[in-house]
Scaffold this motif. Structure first.
Motif, PDB file in Angstrom:
ATOM      1  N   SER A 270       4.680   7.376   9.242  1.00  0.00           N
ATOM      2  CA  SER A 270       4.991   8.090   7.877  1.00  0.00           C
ATOM      3  C   SER A 270       6.722   7.934   7.598  1.00  0.00           C
ATOM      4  O   SER A 270       7.408   8.086   8.310  1.00  0.00           O
ATOM      5  N   LEU A 271       6.806   7.782   6.361  1.00  0.00           N
ATOM      6  CA  LEU A 271       8.163   7.915   5.775  1.00  0.00           C
ATOM      7  C   LEU A 271       8.593   9.419   5.802  1.00  0.00           C
ATOM      8  O   LEU A 271       9.798   9.718   6.002  1.00  0.00           O
ATOM      9  N   GLN A 272       7.696  10.260   5.601  1.00  0.00           N
ATOM     10  CA  GLN A 272       7.934  11.709   5.856  1.00  0.00           C
ATOM     11  C   GLN A 272       6.615  12.376   6.000  1.00  0.00           C
ATOM     12  O   GLN A 272       5.715  12.091   5.495  1.00  0.00           O
ATOM     13  N   SER A 273       6.684  13.441   7.066  1.00  0.00           N
ATOM     14  CA  SER A 273       5.647  14.045   7.402  1.00  0.00           C
ATOM     15  C   SER A 273       5.710  15.329   7.736  1.00  0.00           C
ATOM     16  O   SER A 273       6.958  15.712   8.198  1.00  0.00           O
ATOM     17  N   THR A 274       5.039  16.459   7.599  1.00  0.00           N
ATOM     18  CA  THR A 274       5.030  17.611   7.894  1.00  0.00           C
ATOM     19  C   THR A 274       3.773  18.287   8.337  1.00  0.00           C
ATOM     20  O   THR A 274       2.640  17.841   8.107  1.00  0.00           O
TER      21      THR A 274
ATOM     22  N   ILE B 231       0.886  -1.266  -0.146  1.00  0.00           N
ATOM     23  CA  ILE B 231      -0.065   0.114  -0.026  1.00  0.00           C
ATOM     24  C   ILE B 231       0.992   1.231   0.145  1.00  0.00           C
ATOM     25  O   ILE B 231       1.700   1.250   0.922  1.00  0.00           O
ATOM     26  N   PHE B 232       0.643   2.081  -0.902  1.00  0.00           N
ATOM     27  CA  PHE B 232       0.949   3.498  -0.691  1.00  0.00           C
ATOM     28  C   PHE B 232       0.031   4.657  -0.542  1.00  0.00           C
ATOM     29  O   PHE B 232      -1.078   4.492  -0.821  1.00  0.00           O
ATOM     30  N   ALA B 233       0.262   5.333   0.549  1.00  0.00           N
ATOM     31  CA  ALA B 233      -0.810   6.239   1.019  1.00  0.00           C
ATOM     32  C   ALA B 233      -0.236   7.646   1.419  1.00  0.00           C
ATOM     33  O   ALA B 233       0.916   7.758   1.768  1.00  0.00           O
ATOM     34  N   VAL B 234      -1.230   8.505   1.340  1.00  0.00           N
ATOM     35  CA  VAL B 234      -0.931   9.943   1.549  1.00  0.00           C
ATOM     36  C   VAL B 234      -1.836  10.174   2.931  1.00  0.00           C
ATOM     37  O   VAL B 234      -3.399  10.265   2.485  1.00  0.00           O
ATOM     38  N   GLU B 235      -1.581  10.535   4.129  1.00  0.00           N
ATOM     39  CA  GLU B 235      -2.625  10.777   5.243  1.00  0.00           C
ATOM     40  C   GLU B 235      -2.669  12.300   5.514  1.00  0.00           C
ATOM     41  O   GLU B 235      -1.723  12.905   5.701  1.00  0.00           O
ATOM     42  N   LEU B 236      -3.911  12.803   5.747  1.00  0.00           N
ATOM     43  CA  LEU B 236      -4.450  14.034   6.123  1.00  0.00           C
ATOM     44  C   LEU B 236      -5.001  13.829   7.575  1.00  0.00           C
ATOM     45  O   LEU B 236      -5.892  13.403   7.745  1.00  0.00           O
ATOM     46  N   ASP B 237      -3.859  13.744   8.483  1.00  0.00           N
ATOM     47  CA  ASP B 237      -4.251  13.353   9.966  1.00  0.00           C
ATOM     48  C   ASP B 237      -4.617  14.487  10.846  1.00  0.00           C
ATOM     49  O   ASP B 237      -3.742  15.479  10.735  1.00  0.00           O
ATOM     50  N   THR B 238      -5.633  14.324  11.893  1.00  0.00           N
ATOM     51  CA  THR B 238      -5.875  15.434  12.493  1.00  0.00           C
ATOM     52  C   THR B 238      -6.010  14.849  14.188  1.00  0.00           C
ATOM     53  O   THR B 238      -6.541  15.438  14.952  1.00  0.00           O
ATOM     54  N   LEU B 239      -5.195  13.865  14.241  1.00  0.00           N
ATOM     55  CA  LEU B 239      -5.039  13.546  15.786  1.00  0.00           C
ATOM     56  C   LEU B 239      -3.703  12.875  15.872  1.00  0.00           C
ATOM     57  O   LEU B 239      -3.491  12.061  15.073  1.00  0.00           O
ATOM     58  N   GLN B 240      -2.919  13.242  16.762  1.00  0.00           N
ATOM     59  CA  GLN B 240      -1.706  12.893  17.041  1.00  0.00           C
ATOM     60  C   GLN B 240      -1.326  11.425  18.108  1.00  0.00           C
ATOM     61  O   GLN B 240      -2.110  11.394  19.054  1.00  0.00           O
TER      62      GLN B 240
ATOM     63  N   VAL C 251       3.413  10.904   4.193  1.00  0.00           N
ATOM     64  CA  VAL C 251       3.397   9.859   3.165  1.00  0.00           C
ATOM     65  C   VAL C 251       3.737   8.431   3.790  1.00  0.00           C
ATOM     66  O   VAL C 251       4.764   8.561   4.675  1.00  0.00           O
ATOM     67  N   ASP C 252       2.970   7.327   3.326  1.00  0.00           N
ATOM     68  CA  ASP C 252       3.064   6.188   4.206  1.00  0.00           C
ATOM     69  C   ASP C 252       3.293   5.095   3.245  1.00  0.00           C
ATOM     70  O   ASP C 252       2.766   5.310   2.176  1.00  0.00           O
ATOM     71  N   ILE C 253       3.874   4.160   3.787  1.00  0.00           N
ATOM     72  CA  ILE C 253       4.316   2.902   2.842  1.00  0.00           C
ATOM     73  C   ILE C 253       4.281   1.790   3.770  1.00  0.00           C
ATOM     74  O   ILE C 253       4.447   1.428   4.831  1.00  0.00           O
ATOM     75  N   ASN C 254       2.853   0.989   3.357  1.00  0.00           N
ATOM     76  CA  ASN C 254       2.291  -0.030   4.038  1.00  0.00           C
ATOM     77  C   ASN C 254       1.891  -0.051   5.531  1.00  0.00           C
ATOM     78  O   ASN C 254       1.686  -0.981   6.287  1.00  0.00           O
ATOM     79  N   GLY C 255       1.755   1.363   5.986  1.00  0.00           N
ATOM     80  CA  GLY C 255       1.146   1.345   7.475  1.00  0.00           C
ATOM     81  C   GLY C 255       1.222   2.788   7.682  1.00  0.00           C
ATOM     82  O   GLY C 255       1.414   3.669   6.819  1.00  0.00           O
ATOM     83  N   LEU C 256       1.034   3.104   9.016  1.00  0.00           N
ATOM     84  CA  LEU C 256       0.693   4.547   9.372  1.00  0.00           C
ATOM     85  C   LEU C 256       1.827   5.146  10.115  1.00  0.00           C
ATOM     86  O   LEU C 256       1.771   6.288  10.651  1.00  0.00           O
TER      87      LEU C 256
END
Length: 688
Positions: free
Chosen positions: A181-185, A151-160, A174-179
């Protein structure tokens, strides 16, 4: 001749239509592109709470708590140059692709939401095994990070979520196979203006529509994610630019779509428009003018007539009812609260008493869950959000450090871990403090261990998992959160089970916290007899290792199905630790396992946890392991040390009597429980 011309014209029209259908479905010779400027009449693959509204909105969640929703383009797209069905390991090279979509998140609260939206590329549309809440309907506890997910995914997350190493509660990743993140900001965009541009923050739960661009450059193996308000053109500089070769992740043919989930707060997630293209340049343009509007939040605009009539009518009602209202208010100050200036900084964590009163039906006895040493606990349902809560009413003297206590309550409320019952906030009245927790539907663990309320017997697998769950929660409290948190009241009645029988450590009413590296200070002994470490009688100082002692007793209680202090068939008072230790000396340790299991348990695991329980409840503080070492023992990453009979030969009841616990041990009551909280008032110590 005329008939031939008509026939050829029909063939052309039919052929053109077929080409359009093929191109839209993504099967045009291995490529794929489509655009949805609104979703009215769209043929999407939907499951869970996902639906298309009459207005043409793709509604992923509808505000119902703890549910998930998915939506996918109905046909898979071909991402690889190869002809097989596998991913990078099969020699398939993933081509460049581009996606664009417009989304909106509506939350019942202006400053908090329950999770976000995920755009994903997946080999399947079956996410039935995924969990809601923090897992966003994408993975579960065991599958998170599994390379087989593809799975390749891009998350828009509103809870830490600390377990996923989230940077904050408003981020893009940016997520690879899970939550994880490979990189987040943090959410935002880089604006371009005459001054050279700059970063502009965006709030994902602002109730405003925003647009996302996801671009993968196969030549450079680079993933770009760009975010901007709907009215702003695509920024030149992306928000995230991550180097990663997706040929090792995405399969030759895969589905594209969205996943979202709710947790403990009322939130709704929408997609307004969506476009996608594989190996064909940028995604097709979305016609913004045709996009449906987000549902209106707040009161509707009033007519001019109402603007004139309502003030006049209101004034008449006020004049007519003023005296009656004043009399009623004086007779019944049902919702009076105690508020002081210093509480302003804790505003988001303070609940109005009126809401708690309505949630518990006026604290009716039928909502009573249990009675503990520090107050009564009630079940409630918050108005508007329909969130189930547990409310603990605690008496307090407003002159005795209540400001410091509330500050600690708010700090503890920021703790987030899957094995901790979340402390949501508080409310204060004169002489009374109310602590608000999330509600655990399956109640407290002690009812299952000791056969109360006709609860079913827990299997060995469930017991072993419960021990590991609480160990994980304690490790987080002691070492992984910002401050060291000492729980001080670890016991079976404070371990609650959620709807999936996962164990969570609750009741932080006695917890204290301090900075890492500091020496904890305490002026009184607090806890429950049978779980108290011997050194507390001498020093009155709670430490992480006093929690470890209580955890050791808890392990033995879960494994043996006996209370920490019980009476044998002769009426003699017995310490559970002593009884297990005696069997260990006689090499009959397995005989201590709960008879209700009828021998159906893993002998190796049972011996491991029994020996670990004895080690954790060792009378000498330096002989106990810390919780990180305990987790290594439970995972069998480190071998449990051999216990020495001479070092473990002690009589815990006598030792506690020598340390000043004698009067408490003799008066220790049997657990009297109701609902989720099971204690007796005299089972709690508070000695100044």
């Amino acid at each position: 001749m005329k008939l031939i011309s008509i026939y050829l014209l029909v063939l052309c029209v039919v052929g053109a239509n077929e080409l359009l259908v093929v191109a839209a479905s993504g099967n045009d010779g291995g490529g794929g592109r489509f655009v949805y400027s609104g979703f009215a009449g769209a043929n999407l693959t939907l499951d869970g709470t996902a639906t298309v509204t009459p207005a043409g909105l793709l509604e992923l969640t509808n505000g119902t708590l703890q549910l998930k929703g998915h939506a996918f383009h109905p046909t898979p797209l071909r991402f690889g140059f190869g002809s097989g069905g596998g991913g990078g390991g099969d020699g398939v090279v993933v081509r460049s692709f581009s996606a664009s979509f417009v989304f909106g998140i509506l939350s019942a609260y202006p400053d908090m939401s329950a999770h976000g939206i995920v755009f994903l590329v997946s080999p399947t549309t079956d996410f039935s095994a995924a969990l809601a809440s923090q897992y966003l309907g994408l993975v579960n506890v065991t599958s998170n990070g599994d390379a087989r997910n593809r799975i390749f995914a891009v998350e828009l997350d509103t809870l830490q979520q600390d377990e996923f190493r989230d940077i904050n509660d408003n981020h893009v990743g940016v997520d690879i196979n899970g939550l994880v993140s490979l990189q987040s900001t943090s959410a935002g965009y880089y604006a371009a203006d005459i001054n050279g541009g700059g970063f502009r923050n965006l709030t994902l739960i602002s109730h405003e529509a925003m647009r996302v661009w996801v671009d993968y450059d196969a030549g450079d193996a680079r993933i770009d994610v760009t975010l901007a308000p709907l009215a702003v053109a695509k920024p030149v500089r992306p928000l995230i630019s991550a180097a990663y070769n997706l040929s090792s992740v995405i399969t030759d043919t895969a589905y594209v779509g969205f996943s979202s989930a709710t947790g403990s707060f009322n939130s709704r997630h929408y997609v307004l428009g969506w476009s996608f293209a594989v190996d064909g340049g940028p995604a097709p343009a979305i016609d913004v003018a045709k996009l449906p509007k987000l549902p209106r939040e707040g009161p509707k605009a009033r007519s001019k007539f109402l603007e004139i009539f309502l003030p006049i009518a209101s004034a008449a009602v006020v004049l007519a009812m003023g005296i009656l209202v004043i009399l009623l208010v004086r007779r019944r100050k049902r919702y009076t609260e105690l508020r002081e200036d210093w509480e302003v900084e804790f505003g988001p964590h303070r609940f109005p008493y009126k809401d708690l009163h309505h949630a518990t039906q006026g604290f009716e006895s039928k909502c009573l869950l249990g009675v503990g040493g520090f107050g009564r606990v009630y079940k409630g349902v918050l108005p508007n959000s329909n969130v189930e809560i547990a409310v603990k009413r605690v008496s307090h003297d407003s002159s005795q450090g209540v400001k410091e206590f509330v500050a600690e309550v708010v700090s503890l409320g920021r703790l987030q871990h899957c094995n901790l019952v979340r402390l949501l906030g508080y409310c204060r009245r004169k002489g009374e403090l109310m602590l608000v927790y999330e509600y655990m539907s399956n109640g407290s663990l002690d009812k299952y261990l000791h056969g109360q309320d006709n609860k079913p017997t827990l299997s060995w697998a469930q017991r072993f998992q419960i021990i590991k769950d609480i160990a994980s929660g304690l490790l987080y409290l002691h070492e992984e959160c910002d401050k060291v948190v000492i729980h001080r009241d670890i016991k079976a009645s404070n371990v609650l089970l959620d709807n999936e029988m996962n164990a969570r450590l609750g009741d932080f009413g006695l917890a204290r916290l301090y900075d890492h590296g500091e020496d904890p200070q305490s002026t009184h002994v607090v806890g429950t007899i049978g779980y108290l470490a011997p050194e507390l009688g001498r020093t009155s100082k709670a430490t992480p290792l006093t929690d470890v002692f209580a955890f050791g007793t808890f392990i033995l209680e879960v494994t043996c199905g006996r209370r920490p202090i019980y009476h044998d068939s002769h009426g003699t008072q017995v310490m559970l630790v002593d009884w297990v230790l005696d069997h260990w000396h006689k090499q009959s340790l397995v005989d201590t396992v709960d008879l209700k299991l009828h021998g159906e348990f893993d002998v190796g695991e049972a011996c491991l946890v029994l020996k670990l329980g004895l080690l954790c409840s060792h009378p000498f503080i330096n002989a106990r392991p810390d919780m990180r070492r305990v987790m290594q023992y439970l995972k069998r990453e480190v071998a449990l040390p051999e216990l020495m009979p001479t070092s473990m030969s002690f009589h815990m009841l006598a030792l506690m009597q020598n340390d000043g616990f004698d009067s408490y041990v003799q008066s220790y009551p049997s657990s009297n429980s109701k609902g989720n909280i099971s204690t007796a008032t005299s089972s709690l110590l508070e000695e100044g």
